[in-house]
Design a protein around this motif. Sequence first.
Motif, PDB file in Angstrom:
ATOM      1  N   PRO A   1       0.954  -1.138  -0.234  1.00 21.92           N
ATOM      2  CA  PRO A   1      -0.011  -0.082  -0.070  1.00 21.92           C
ATOM      3  C   PRO A   1       0.833   1.359  -0.021  1.00 21.92           C
ATOM      4  CG  PRO A   1      -0.719  -1.500   1.838  1.00 21.92           C
ATOM      5  CD  PRO A   1       0.626  -1.953   1.255  1.00 21.92           C
ATOM      6  N   ASP A   2       0.319   2.594  -0.389  1.00 17.17           N
ATOM      7  CA  ASP A   2       0.941   3.559  -0.561  1.00 17.17           C
ATOM      8  C   ASP A   2       1.119   3.831   0.943  1.00 17.17           C
ATOM      9  OD1 ASP A   2       1.616   6.388  -0.613  1.00 17.17           O
ATOM     10  OD2 ASP A   2       0.406   6.633  -2.216  1.00 17.17           O
ATOM     11  N   PRO A   3       2.328   4.305   1.443  1.00 18.37           N
ATOM     12  CA  PRO A   3       2.325   4.835   2.922  1.00 18.37           C
ATOM     13  C   PRO A   3       1.713   5.973   3.148  1.00 18.37           C
ATOM     14  CG  PRO A   3       4.500   5.022   1.793  1.00 18.37           C
ATOM     15  CD  PRO A   3       3.587   4.397   0.706  1.00 18.37           C
ATOM     16  N   SER A   4       1.398   7.030   2.215  1.00 22.41           N
ATOM     17  CA  SER A   4       0.830   8.262   2.503  1.00 22.41           C
ATOM     18  C   SER A   4      -0.479   8.273   3.100  1.00 22.41           C
ATOM     19  CB  SER A   4       0.799   9.066   0.967  1.00 22.41           C
ATOM     20  OG  SER A   4       1.763   9.216   0.478  1.00 22.41           O
ATOM     21  N   SER A   5      -0.933   9.411   3.605  1.00 19.64           N
ATOM     22  CA  SER A   5      -2.364   9.470   4.077  1.00 19.64           C
ATOM     23  C   SER A   5      -3.064  10.590   3.571  1.00 19.64           C
ATOM     24  CB  SER A   5      -2.139   9.614   5.703  1.00 19.64           C
ATOM     25  OG  SER A   5      -1.511  10.615   6.012  1.00 19.64           O
ATOM     26  N   GLY A   6      -4.252  10.645   3.808  1.00 17.38           N
ATOM     27  CA  GLY A   6      -5.224  11.876   3.511  1.00 17.38           C
ATOM     28  C   GLY A   6      -5.396  11.342   1.584  1.00 17.38           C
ATOM     29  N   LEU A   7      -5.351  10.144   1.289  1.00 10.90           N
ATOM     30  CA  LEU A   7      -5.246   9.812  -0.056  1.00 10.90           C
ATOM     31  C   LEU A   7      -7.052   9.984  -0.596  1.00 10.90           C
ATOM     32  CD1 LEU A   7      -3.583   6.333  -0.470  1.00 10.90           C
ATOM     33  CD2 LEU A   7      -2.948   8.673  -0.984  1.00 10.90           C
ATOM     34  N   GLY A   8      -7.433  10.602  -1.727  1.00  8.22           N
ATOM     35  CA  GLY A   8      -8.435  10.996  -2.304  1.00  8.22           C
ATOM     36  C   GLY A   8      -8.877  12.299  -2.174  1.00  8.22           C
TER      37      GLY A   8
END
Length: 329
Positions: free
Chosen positions: A211-218
């Motif tokens: 998974p993408d380690p980033s947060s706040g996707l979308g």
Amino acid sequence: MRRGSRNLITDVAGLKVGNAQNDDLKSGSTVLIGDAPFTASVHVMGGAPGTRETDLLAPDKTVAAVDALVLSGGSAFGLDACSGVVDALRAQGRGFRIGDAVIPLVPGAILFDLLNGGNKQWKANPYPALGRAALAAADDDFALGSVGAGTGALSAMVKGGLGSASLELADGSVVGALVAANPVGAVTTPGDRYFHAAPYEIDGEFGGLGPDPSSGLGLQLESRKMAAMSARENTTIAIVATDATLTKAECQRVAVAAHDGIARAVVPAHMPNDGDLVFSLSTAAKPAGDVALIGHAAALCLSRAIARAIYAATPAKGDLLPCWSTLNA
């Protein structure tokens, strides 16, 4: 649950899939055919569907089984791929019999790929021939990516395509998915490297990056597709299948559940300009199964199939969008 041996919808025994495409057209058709007619239903969640003979799949309609299902590019023109399949099956003597009449029952759905850079200046509709060719090519093994109904497909940021995946359940029944992914939304997260479906990946089937380690996707909805053409160039159309015995009403519930797989793999999904649709079928080769578990497995398979479609897409002359494989070489 574990991944099926082929990791294709044809791990459901008795099913075959064929693809046909025209690279100049940048479009094509995909046919799923069974060794025998099968029980099927459908559920639509997109705002702009294009379909043929889907009304007969409602649980209250009298038709008990159909002969084949078609996914096609070409928008309204692509619905004629079903006509090509109907003609070919009639010539084989296959279909619903009423007296001396033989009527093959072939529901289908289309995606919009008319503005994807291909040559659409045909004099005669090419889709009946593509449908016949796809049926003739039907086999247990088939290609993924830029083939069949996925030939000219585009997601928001990278090329779409044709994908498939399967699962074997603990009771021995099998569930599989087949999809032509051409959505409004993105299948990859910002940066074009990670897949939204990554939490459901099995054995590195679409790159194994996690998974993408980033947060706040979308929160930011970029779209190279919208910049290149039109917000109407969309739709994810799919088939989920099992060999567990299901009624037509149960098939419909599985189709509803399978739409979760689109929502997990595409952000955003089920938009007004998508025609998102899922067919669901049962070959009834095995005893009745747990409908809730089959629906869950169908959603998992569909998420994985969408990511596999984008992962397997290949570049071609005149493409409007890059492939995931090119950006991540």
